[in-house]
Design an enzyme around this catalytic site. Sequence first.
Site, PDB file in Angstrom:
ATOM      1  N   HIS A  18     -50.949  14.441 -27.398  1.00  0.00           N
ATOM      2  CA  HIS A  18     -51.218  14.870 -26.011  1.00  0.00           C
ATOM      3  C   HIS A  18     -52.015  16.184 -26.001  1.00  0.00           C
ATOM      4  O   HIS A  18     -52.968  16.335 -25.243  1.00  0.00           O
ATOM      5  CB  HIS A  18     -49.902  15.117 -25.249  1.00  0.00           C
ATOM      6  CG  HIS A  18     -49.063  13.901 -25.015  1.00  0.00           C
ATOM      7  ND1 HIS A  18     -47.715  13.864 -25.293  1.00  0.00           N
ATOM      8  CD2 HIS A  18     -49.367  12.680 -24.496  1.00  0.00           C
ATOM      9  CE1 HIS A  18     -47.228  12.675 -24.955  1.00  0.00           C
ATOM     10  NE2 HIS A  18     -48.205  11.938 -24.485  1.00  0.00           N
ATOM     11  N   LYS A  42     -36.176   5.915 -14.271  1.00  0.00           N
ATOM     12  CA  LYS A  42     -36.367   5.843 -15.725  1.00  0.00           C
ATOM     13  C   LYS A  42     -35.570   6.973 -16.377  1.00  0.00           C
ATOM     14  O   LYS A  42     -35.719   8.135 -15.984  1.00  0.00           O
ATOM     15  CB  LYS A  42     -37.867   6.006 -16.034  1.00  0.00           C
ATOM     16  CG  LYS A  42     -38.266   5.441 -17.378  1.00  0.00           C
ATOM     17  CD  LYS A  42     -39.786   5.420 -17.491  1.00  0.00           C
ATOM     18  CE  LYS A  42     -40.243   5.585 -18.927  1.00  0.00           C
ATOM     19  NZ  LYS A  42     -41.689   5.774 -19.036  1.00  0.00           N
ATOM     20  N   ARG A  91     -54.907   4.981 -27.861  1.00  0.00           N
ATOM     21  CA  ARG A  91     -54.642   4.997 -29.303  1.00  0.00           C
ATOM     22  C   ARG A  91     -55.256   3.815 -30.029  1.00  0.00           C
ATOM     23  O   ARG A  91     -56.068   3.964 -30.900  1.00  0.00           O
ATOM     24  CB  ARG A  91     -53.137   5.046 -29.570  1.00  0.00           C
ATOM     25  CG  ARG A  91     -52.553   6.434 -29.438  1.00  0.00           C
ATOM     26  CD  ARG A  91     -51.077   6.394 -29.438  1.00  0.00           C
ATOM     27  NE  ARG A  91     -50.609   5.481 -28.403  1.00  0.00           N
ATOM     28  CZ  ARG A  91     -49.404   5.484 -27.891  1.00  0.00           C
ATOM     29  NH1 ARG A  91     -48.504   6.338 -28.321  1.00  0.00           N
ATOM     30  NH2 ARG A  91     -49.065   4.640 -26.943  1.00  0.00           N
ATOM     31  N   SER A 129     -44.463   9.300 -28.025  1.00  0.00           N
ATOM     32  CA  SER A 129     -43.199   9.990 -27.736  1.00  0.00           C
ATOM     33  C   SER A 129     -42.029   9.099 -28.125  1.00  0.00           C
ATOM     34  O   SER A 129     -41.043   9.563 -28.694  1.00  0.00           O
ATOM     35  CB  SER A 129     -43.109  10.346 -26.256  1.00  0.00           C
ATOM     36  OG  SER A 129     -44.147  11.221 -25.892  1.00  0.00           O
TER      37      SER A 129
END
Length: 163
Positions: A18, A42, A91, A129
Amino acid sequence: MKRIAIYPGSFDPVTNGHVDIVRRGTALFDEIIVAILHNPSKTALFTLDERLDMLKETMKDIPGVSFDTFGGLLVDYACERGAQAILRGMRAVSDFEYEFQLALMNRKLNREIQTVFLMTGLRWIFTSSSIIKEAAQFGGDVSELVPPMVNRKIIEKYRRNRK
Ligand code: PNS
């Protein structure tokens, strides 16, 4: 006109990947607003405040970056903040489908807001993460993948959660 981008995410927690995207993004934008999605449905490892603190600490040396939280639609938040773009890191092929869907839905909702992708740096291409949390939870060393402060917080958090 000031070029402003929103860099949205969960940042649970912020990773070196990040930080790399934001650092490189500052060459393209006058201001980048790093914005954490506030999503009560969440469950996150870190609270919103903890995530905000970690972001501020790890990016404090990058000029032109500010921090915020948001709820609701990302494009509405972008408009509210006067941003013209959404910045996302990509990614690998595995990210593509989700990112493509997200970008197209955002474009459908507001054609004025452009999504800009930066390829994640090769060093961070295999990290996320979630995978970092998974490794750290079982005592794996993730110190090369997250900023030092985040590494300390992860270790602390899992130690406390085990008690
Ligand atoms: O770090 P993440 O979890 O990949 O980030 C996802 C995020 C925050 C970019 C995305 O969930 C989001 O923008 N949520 C806000 C609601 C929204 O506008 N969704 C997209 C159109 S339905």
